[in-house]
Design an enzyme around this catalytic site. Structure first.
Site, PDB file in Angstrom:
ATOM      1  N   ASP A 176      -1.995  10.083   2.987  1.00 22.39           N
ATOM      2  CA  ASP A 176      -0.963  10.183   4.019  1.00 22.39           C
ATOM      3  C   ASP A 176       0.293  10.860   3.456  1.00 22.39           C
ATOM      4  O   ASP A 176       0.911  11.697   4.117  1.00 22.39           O
ATOM      5  CB  ASP A 176      -0.629   8.795   4.554  1.00 22.39           C
ATOM      6  CG  ASP A 176      -1.882   8.032   4.936  1.00 22.39           C
ATOM      7  OD1 ASP A 176      -2.630   8.518   5.799  1.00 22.39           O
ATOM      8  OD2 ASP A 176      -2.132   6.969   4.343  1.00 22.39           O
ATOM      9  N   HIS A 185      -2.268   1.936   5.980  1.00 23.11           N
ATOM     10  CA  HIS A 185      -3.011   3.176   6.171  1.00 23.11           C
ATOM     11  C   HIS A 185      -3.662   3.090   7.552  1.00 23.11           C
ATOM     12  O   HIS A 185      -4.837   2.766   7.699  1.00 23.11           O
ATOM     13  CB  HIS A 185      -4.057   3.342   5.067  1.00 23.11           C
ATOM     14  CG  HIS A 185      -4.938   4.534   5.272  1.00 23.11           C
ATOM     15  ND1 HIS A 185      -4.472   5.814   5.167  1.00 23.11           N
ATOM     16  CD2 HIS A 185      -6.248   4.628   5.586  1.00 23.11           C
ATOM     17  CE1 HIS A 185      -5.466   6.662   5.405  1.00 23.11           C
ATOM     18  NE2 HIS A 185      -6.555   5.961   5.668  1.00 23.11           N
TER      19      HIS A 185
END
Length: 196
Positions: free
Chosen positions: A18, A46
């Site tokens: 990410d 996440h």
């Protein structure tokens, strides 16, 4: 919970994928290399609640470090589309390719492990999900939560003292709430499967 003999600081989770995606989005917007984007932060889970935070991010433009806001010059994009793009990037890649984003995940794993092994550059930090206990940002204890961390001598440390505005705090709290719910669900399953 299931491995109490292993020190909690030995566990981490991968939010580097990410992190890398967020750096790439800013870099593409500025027409520069992703290596020119530093101190991006992914807060939390996440998942689609993660919060890519650019408030402490530095972008090197023509040899000079400036804030991401000054480099991008589009606050609405940074507080809107940028966040949602990073949050949903994995699903978008799978939908477009009909395949997983395994190569970018593999690259993120390599970056994660390299930084654990070699450390982070002085004054810079990366994003890593680590065990939350007595952290400086009010995240509930007993979660694996993504924070900005610096690494030295193969040990991570949450970067503290970063100013957090109301916009960021609300996003951080939302992703923490999701993690608390996930943790509590997982712990309830552990309890229900115990042999008596």
């Amino acid at each position: 919970k299931s491995a109490p003999s292993i020190p909690k600081e030995n566990f981490s989770c991968l939010t580097r994928l990410d992190h890398n995606r967020a750096c790439s989005q800013v870099a593409m917007r500025c027409g520069i290399s992703a290596n020119s984007v530093k101190n991006m932060i992914i807060w939390g889970n996440h998942s689609s609640t993660q919060y890519p935070d650019i408030h402490h991010c530095k972008v090197n433009v023509q040899g000079k470090d400036v804030t991401a806001f000054d480099a991008v010059k589009d606050d609405a994009w940074l507080k809107g589309e940028f966040i949602s793009t990073v949050q949903r990037r994995g699903a978008a890649v799978i939908k477009a390719r009909k395949l997983s984003s395994a190569m970018s995940a593999a690259k993120a794993i390599c970056d994660h492990m390299r930084d654990i092994w070699t450390g982070t550059t002085e004054g810079e930090f990366i994003s890593m999900g680590v065990y939350s206990t007595g952290n400086p940002y009010g995240v509930p204890e007993d979660l694996i939560y993504s924070f900005p961390v610096s690494i030295k001598d193969k040990a991570w440390k949450i970067v503290d003292g970063l100013a957090i505005n109301d916009f960021s705090k609300a996003k951080m709290d939302a992703t923490a709430a999701e993690l608390v719910e996930e943790r509590d669900t997982a712990v309830s399953f552990l309890g229900s499967t115990a042999v008596t």
